[in-house]
Scaffold this motif. Structure first.
Motif, mmCIF file in Angstrom:
data_model
loop_
_atom_site.group_PDB
_atom_site.id
_atom_site.type_symbol
_atom_site.label_atom_id
_atom_site.label_comp_id
_atom_site.label_asym_id
_atom_site.label_seq_id
_atom_site.Cartn_x
_atom_site.Cartn_y
_atom_site.Cartn_z
ATOM 1 N N LEU A 80 -8.797 3.414 -14.117
ATOM 2 C CA LEU A 80 -8.340 3.976 -12.729
ATOM 3 C C LEU A 80 -9.559 4.746 -12.355
ATOM 4 C CD1 LEU A 80 -4.809 5.006 -13.231
ATOM 5 C CD2 LEU A 80 -5.413 2.923 -12.081
ATOM 6 N N ALA A 81 -9.974 4.505 -11.032
ATOM 7 C CA ALA A 81 -10.848 5.413 -10.392
ATOM 8 C C ALA A 81 -10.553 7.091 -10.400
ATOM 9 C CB ALA A 81 -11.325 4.833 -9.326
ATOM 10 N N GLU A 82 -11.473 7.798 -10.657
ATOM 11 C CA GLU A 82 -11.128 9.176 -10.608
ATOM 12 C C GLU A 82 -10.774 9.564 -9.076
ATOM 13 O OE1 GLU A 82 -13.347 13.766 -11.538
ATOM 14 O OE2 GLU A 82 -14.318 11.657 -12.087
ATOM 15 N N SER A 83 -9.983 10.587 -8.692
ATOM 16 C CA SER A 83 -9.256 10.744 -7.494
ATOM 17 C C SER A 83 -10.469 11.524 -6.491
ATOM 18 C CB SER A 83 -8.168 11.534 -7.379
ATOM 19 O OG SER A 83 -8.445 12.634 -8.280
ATOM 20 N N ALA A 95 -13.767 11.168 -7.371
ATOM 21 C CA ALA A 95 -14.894 10.736 -7.330
ATOM 22 C C ALA A 95 -15.648 10.354 -6.153
ATOM 23 C CB ALA A 95 -15.121 9.623 -8.431
ATOM 24 N N VAL A 96 -14.994 9.607 -5.174
ATOM 25 C CA VAL A 96 -15.556 9.105 -4.013
ATOM 26 C C VAL A 96 -16.077 10.442 -3.240
ATOM 27 C CG1 VAL A 96 -15.252 7.913 -1.768
ATOM 28 C CG2 VAL A 96 -14.263 7.091 -4.024
#
Length: 271
Positions: A256-259, A261-262
């Protein structure tokens, strides 16, 4: 040079300061180790001027406030090789460094500079070592050293598994660490590994030693005799690991992508 310190340090420091720190304060300098292979140091003390090798410079007593490091002269290997071009020699030169972080501000566990002049053997398909210089430093000693015994052993010999094995064993007896040095076994193995890596491409893949086939550095240095050497056909081998995913607890374990990160990558401030 890009592996020495950081960009900020390289832009503000000096070569002379680095070498004097290595000479007076026993700083584990990467540059000093590289220059030990082939360079001359010009020193001035009052009206007296002298030119000595880098190894002699590091070994002598600590410089006092009256001594000045005037210049460092690096040997022109291209010119030396052009003079002996008729012998069809090839110059090999590599530097090695192992540290907690490959790049940046991290003192090395061990650094090395290896140089060798090789030529094709007339009576065989091997390569003859005409001349070589090996320097090792930052492994717990006060300064970088030349492995002169290994150099003398390899000079004039055809590179083979047997010769390389003897050279590695001889090097391990030379690179001796102090009792209070951290990771002694790892640092000692690095020196042997660097020497093996430097010459390994000159050894034929199907070369055989008296005890069987050599499977890279681990088998070369391992005292174990229970390995099935007959199944090893190359000097260096590769490995592969397969991991099976278990979907019993899906989606547990899913990437899962870190919330944030973007948002962080975009440069926006986090609330």
């Amino acid at each position: 040079m890009e592996k020495v310190a950081s960009g900020f340090v390289r832009n503000s420091a000096s070569l002379g300061g680095n070498l004097v720190m290595a000479q007076r304060n026993h700083f584990p300098s990467d540059i000093a180790t590289v220059l030990v292979v082939g360079s001359l140091v010009n020193l001035m003390n009052g009206l007296k001027s002298e030119e000595i090798t880098m190894e002699e410079f590091l070994r002598r007593t600590e410089l006092d406030s009256k001594s000045i490091l005037v210049s460092v002269k690096i040997l022109d290997w291209d010119r030396i090789m052009s003079i002996s071009a008729g012998t069809k020699m090839k110059l090999l030169f590599e530097t090695y460094r192992s540290a907690p972080r490959p790049l940046g501000n991290a003192l090395p566990y061990l650094n090395a500079a290896l140089m060798a002049k090789i030529s094709r053997c007339v009576s065989s398909n091997g390569m003859v070592v005409s001349d070589c210089r090996f320097a090792f430093g930052a492994y717990g000693t006060k300064h970088a050293i030349r492995a002169t015994k290994v150099e003398e052993f390899l000079t004039g010999k055809v590179v083979s598994v047997d010769v390389l094995y003897e050279a590695v064993m001889l090097l391990r007896s030379i690179v001796v660490l102090d009792d209070d040095t951290s990771y002694p076994a790892y640092r000692s193995s690095l020196a042997a590994g660097f020497l093996f890596e430097f010459f390994s491409h000159l050894v034929e893949g199907n070369a055989k030693s008296p005890n069987g086939y050599v499977n890279g550095y681990s088998t070369l240095m391992s005292p174990a005799r229970h390995l099935d050497h007959s199944k090893v056909s190359t000097l260096l081998t590769s490995g592969k690991q397969e991991v099976e995913l278990n979907k019993q607890y899906h989606p547990v374990g899913e990437l899962l992508a870190e919330s944030g990160a973007v948002i962080q990558a975009s440069g926006e401030p986090l609330a």
